[in-house]
Design a protein around this motif. Structure first.
Motif, PDB file in Angstrom:
ATOM      1  N   THR A  61      55.164  23.410  36.183  1.00  0.00           N
ATOM      2  CA  THR A  61      53.902  24.084  36.463  1.00  0.00           C
ATOM      3  C   THR A  61      53.796  25.339  35.625  1.00  0.00           C
ATOM      4  N   THR A  62      52.866  25.367  34.703  1.00  0.00           N
ATOM      5  CA  THR A  62      52.790  26.476  33.755  1.00  0.00           C
ATOM      6  C   THR A  62      52.061  27.688  34.304  1.00  0.00           C
ATOM      7  N   ASP A  63      51.178  27.488  35.296  1.00  0.00           N
ATOM      8  CA  ASP A  63      50.331  28.576  35.777  1.00  0.00           C
ATOM      9  C   ASP A  63      50.494  28.791  37.276  1.00  0.00           C
ATOM     10  N   LEU A 108      59.144  26.836  39.490  1.00  0.00           N
ATOM     11  CA  LEU A 108      58.010  26.153  38.865  1.00  0.00           C
ATOM     12  C   LEU A 108      58.081  26.196  37.342  1.00  0.00           C
ATOM     13  N   GLY A 109      58.738  27.221  36.814  1.00  0.00           N
ATOM     14  CA  GLY A 109      58.752  27.408  35.368  1.00  0.00           C
ATOM     15  C   GLY A 109      57.460  28.018  34.859  1.00  0.00           C
ATOM     16  N   VAL A 110      56.888  28.914  35.645  1.00  0.00           N
ATOM     17  CA  VAL A 110      55.576  29.489  35.320  1.00  0.00           C
ATOM     18  C   VAL A 110      55.632  30.294  34.025  1.00  0.00           C
ATOM     19  N   GLU A 111      54.673  30.028  33.167  1.00  0.00           N
ATOM     20  CA  GLU A 111      54.547  30.735  31.898  1.00  0.00           C
ATOM     21  C   GLU A 111      53.366  31.699  31.890  1.00  0.00           C
ATOM     22  N   HIS A 112      52.451  31.538  32.837  1.00  0.00           N
ATOM     23  CA  HIS A 112      51.257  32.386  32.878  1.00  0.00           C
ATOM     24  C   HIS A 112      50.934  32.712  34.334  1.00  0.00           C
ATOM     25  N   VAL A 113      50.991  33.977  34.680  1.00  0.00           N
ATOM     26  CA  VAL A 113      50.609  34.458  36.005  1.00  0.00           C
ATOM     27  C   VAL A 113      49.199  35.040  35.926  1.00  0.00           C
ATOM     28  N   TRP A 114      48.362  34.599  36.840  1.00  0.00           N
ATOM     29  CA  TRP A 114      46.995  35.105  36.945  1.00  0.00           C
ATOM     30  C   TRP A 114      46.921  35.984  38.185  1.00  0.00           C
ATOM     31  N   ILE A 115      46.792  37.269  37.995  1.00  0.00           N
ATOM     32  CA  ILE A 115      46.692  38.202  39.112  1.00  0.00           C
ATOM     33  C   ILE A 115      45.232  38.354  39.499  1.00  0.00           C
ATOM     34  N   VAL A 116      44.949  38.248  40.787  1.00  0.00           N
ATOM     35  CA  VAL A 116      43.605  38.533  41.296  1.00  0.00           C
ATOM     36  C   VAL A 116      43.702  39.791  42.152  1.00  0.00           C
ATOM     37  N   GLY A 117      43.074  40.868  41.673  1.00  0.00           N
ATOM     38  CA  GLY A 117      43.125  42.141  42.376  1.00  0.00           C
ATOM     39  C   GLY A 117      43.627  43.263  41.484  1.00  0.00           C
ATOM     40  N   GLY A 118      43.266  44.481  41.841  1.00  0.00           N
ATOM     41  CA  GLY A 118      43.635  45.644  41.050  1.00  0.00           C
ATOM     42  C   GLY A 118      45.061  46.095  41.256  1.00  0.00           C
ATOM     43  N   THR A 119      45.425  47.165  40.588  1.00  0.00           N
ATOM     44  CA  THR A 119      46.804  47.657  40.650  1.00  0.00           C
ATOM     45  C   THR A 119      47.148  48.272  41.998  1.00  0.00           C
ATOM     46  N   ASP A 120      46.138  48.563  42.822  1.00  0.00           N
ATOM     47  CA  ASP A 120      46.420  49.033  44.166  1.00  0.00           C
ATOM     48  C   ASP A 120      46.867  47.886  45.070  1.00  0.00           C
ATOM     49  N   ARG A 139      45.091  39.704  34.414  1.00  0.00           N
ATOM     50  CA  ARG A 139      44.629  40.301  35.662  1.00  0.00           C
ATOM     51  C   ARG A 139      43.102  40.231  35.718  1.00  0.00           C
ATOM     52  N   LEU A 140      42.588  39.736  36.841  1.00  0.00           N
ATOM     53  CA  LEU A 140      41.155  39.691  37.080  1.00  0.00           C
ATOM     54  C   LEU A 140      40.861  40.602  38.263  1.00  0.00           C
ATOM     55  N   ALA A 141      40.110  41.653  38.020  1.00  0.00           N
ATOM     56  CA  ALA A 141      39.858  42.647  39.062  1.00  0.00           C
ATOM     57  C   ALA A 141      38.571  43.390  38.752  1.00  0.00           C
ATOM     58  N   GLY A 142      37.983  43.932  39.792  1.00  0.00           N
ATOM     59  CA  GLY A 142      36.785  44.741  39.649  1.00  0.00           C
ATOM     60  C   GLY A 142      36.850  45.933  40.565  1.00  0.00           C
ATOM     61  N   ALA A 143      35.770  46.691  40.605  1.00  0.00           N
ATOM     62  CA  ALA A 143      35.737  47.918  41.387  1.00  0.00           C
ATOM     63  C   ALA A 143      35.776  47.654  42.889  1.00  0.00           C
ATOM     64  N   ASP A 144      35.338  46.471  43.308  1.00  0.00           N
ATOM     65  CA  ASP A 144      35.355  46.101  44.719  1.00  0.00           C
ATOM     66  C   ASP A 144      35.469  44.585  44.820  1.00  0.00           C
ATOM     67  N   ARG A 145      35.431  44.065  46.039  1.00  0.00           N
ATOM     68  CA  ARG A 145      35.619  42.624  46.236  1.00  0.00           C
ATOM     69  C   ARG A 145      34.544  41.796  45.545  1.00  0.00           C
ATOM     70  N   TYR A 146      33.334  42.336  45.459  1.00  0.00           N
ATOM     71  CA  TYR A 146      32.233  41.608  44.833  1.00  0.00           C
ATOM     72  C   TYR A 146      32.443  41.523  43.320  1.00  0.00           C
ATOM     73  N   ALA A 147      32.873  42.621  42.738  1.00  0.00           N
ATOM     74  CA  ALA A 147      33.133  42.643  41.302  1.00  0.00           C
ATOM     75  C   ALA A 147      34.373  41.822  40.958  1.00  0.00           C
ATOM     76  N   THR A 148      35.379  41.825  41.841  1.00  0.00           N
ATOM     77  CA  THR A 148      36.555  40.994  41.610  1.00  0.00           C
ATOM     78  C   THR A 148      36.179  39.522  41.651  1.00  0.00           C
ATOM     79  N   ALA A 149      35.373  39.135  42.640  1.00  0.00           N
ATOM     80  CA  ALA A 149      34.912  37.748  42.720  1.00  0.00           C
ATOM     81  C   ALA A 149      34.122  37.366  41.473  1.00  0.00           C
ATOM     82  N   ALA A 150      33.296  38.286  40.979  1.00  0.00           N
ATOM     83  CA  ALA A 150      32.512  38.022  39.771  1.00  0.00           C
ATOM     84  C   ALA A 150      33.419  37.835  38.564  1.00  0.00           C
ATOM     85  N   ALA A 151      34.480  38.644  38.475  1.00  0.00           N
ATOM     86  CA  ALA A 151      35.420  38.513  37.360  1.00  0.00           C
ATOM     87  C   ALA A 151      36.118  37.161  37.392  1.00  0.00           C
TER      88      ALA A 151
END
Length: 342
Positions: A61-63, A108-120, A139-151
């Motif tokens: 599993t790469t991701d 899994l042998g993951v080669e790519h981690v996709w983070i959802v959420g900011g550094t907090d 990393r996919l994140a925005g200023a709030d939950r709506y912007a994160t979902a949009a990203a």
């Protein structure tokens, strides 16, 4: 990239040892039971158990999608992203990556981690550590939950999706109920406020370019005026989260090739949201809809009614899954679910 569950899930279903969707005549539910519990000592371990069911072979599993296990609102829409990458959803915590999660990423042998959420939510130090180990991190994140979902919703560049789900950003159960469908069919999930459309959501809808917009939840979650402003084409809703989940299940079976012979039971409280989110990849790959227990921990009238009405659909060719340990879904509730389909 918009795969169909009937073709994408077959290999996974074979690996899980469950039956693929088949046009078999309905039979009595004798022998069908909610007897396949996927759980661990905590939400982190339960997510790992789901990942192992989805990906039983080591190193294949790469991701992987990683979200904060205690702030799953950031990850509400992660099921879509995970589906794009045929990936599991795993959890981390601010103080550090739990040992169970770290071990699963290694297995899994993951080669790519996709983070959802900011550094907090997922600290930069964790991202740096993965990158130092040679893992690519996005990393996919925005200023709030709506912007994160949009990203998350606009992360794919493969063209307009066939459909977009839009759900409340505060009444989170509706988005979770749609998670398996979002994973399987690559339908993005955007979030909205009840009384108005956040700017990030409006911009994402424009960027995605699809007019097939399905709103999840009743007017209490997404008002009629907001529904109109969103350009909604359909509303899937019930009197409460249980009934809404049941209607999403029926819609997935009717329109998205989900398996009418199988069903997954997850905790229906906000405290058990993590189990519902990590269940989405497994349920999505298997084409299995989700229903919720009652808010008090019992089976609940809405789910009991739904299961009883569909009892003829559940056969021994199907599977009754339970996601989460007894603190999330009591065994007495599991027994009540099995009784409801007899």
């Amino acid at each position: 990239m918009h795969k169909n569950v009937t073709s994408a899930a077959v290999a996974v279903l074979v690996g899980l040892g469950t039956a693929a969707v088949a046009a078999a005549p309905a039979q009595a539910a004798a022998g069908f039971a909610f007897d396949d519990r996927i759980s661990g000592a905590d939400r982190f371990a339960t997510a790992v158990a789901a990942s192992k069911l989805l990906n039983p072979t080591d190193g294949t599993t790469t991701d992987a999608v990683v979200v904060n296990g205690y702030a799953t609102v950031d990850g509400l829409t992660a099921s879509y992203l995970a589906g794009l990458r045929s990936a599991p959803i795993l959890y981390t915590d601010v103080p550090g990556v739990p040992a169970a999660t770290a071990a699963e990423l290694e297995r899994l042998g993951v080669e790519h981690v996709w983070i959802v959420g900011g550094t907090d939510r997922v600290p930069q130090a964790q991202q740096d550590a993965w990158e130092a180990d040679g893992v690519e991190v996005t990393r996919l994140a925005g200023a709030d939950r709506y912007a994160t979902a949009a990203a998350v919703a606009t992360a794919d560049d493969q063209g307009a999706p066939e459909q977009v789900f839009i759900a409340s950003g505060t009444s989170t159960a509706d988005a979770l109920a749609a998670g398996p469908v979002a994973w399987a069919r690559n339908y993005p999930i955007l979030l909205t406020e009840a009384g108005g459309v956040p700017a990030a959501t409006a911009e994402a809808l424009q960027d995605l370019g699809t007019t097939n917009r399905v709103v999840l939840g009743g007017p209490g979650a997404v008002s009629d005026s907001t529904y109109a402003a969103l350009g909604g084409r359909e509303r899937i809703s019930g009197a409460d989260r249980q009934e809404t989940a049941a209607k999403i299940a029926d819609d997935a079976i009717a329109h998205d090739s989900f398996d009418s012979q199988s069903i997954a039971l997850v905790g229906g409280t906000d405290a058990t949201a993590a189990d519902a989110l990590s269940a989405a990849p497994v349920a999505g790959a298997g084409g299995v809809p989700l229903v919720f227990t009652g808010f008090d921990g019992g089976l609940g009238a809405g789910t009991a009614t739904y299961l009883s009405a569909h009892r003829a659909d559940y056969t021994t060719s199907g599977t009754g899954w339970v996601f989460g340990g007894e603190s999330s879904v009591r065994q007495s509730t599991v027994d009540a679910a099995t009784a409801a389909v007899q």
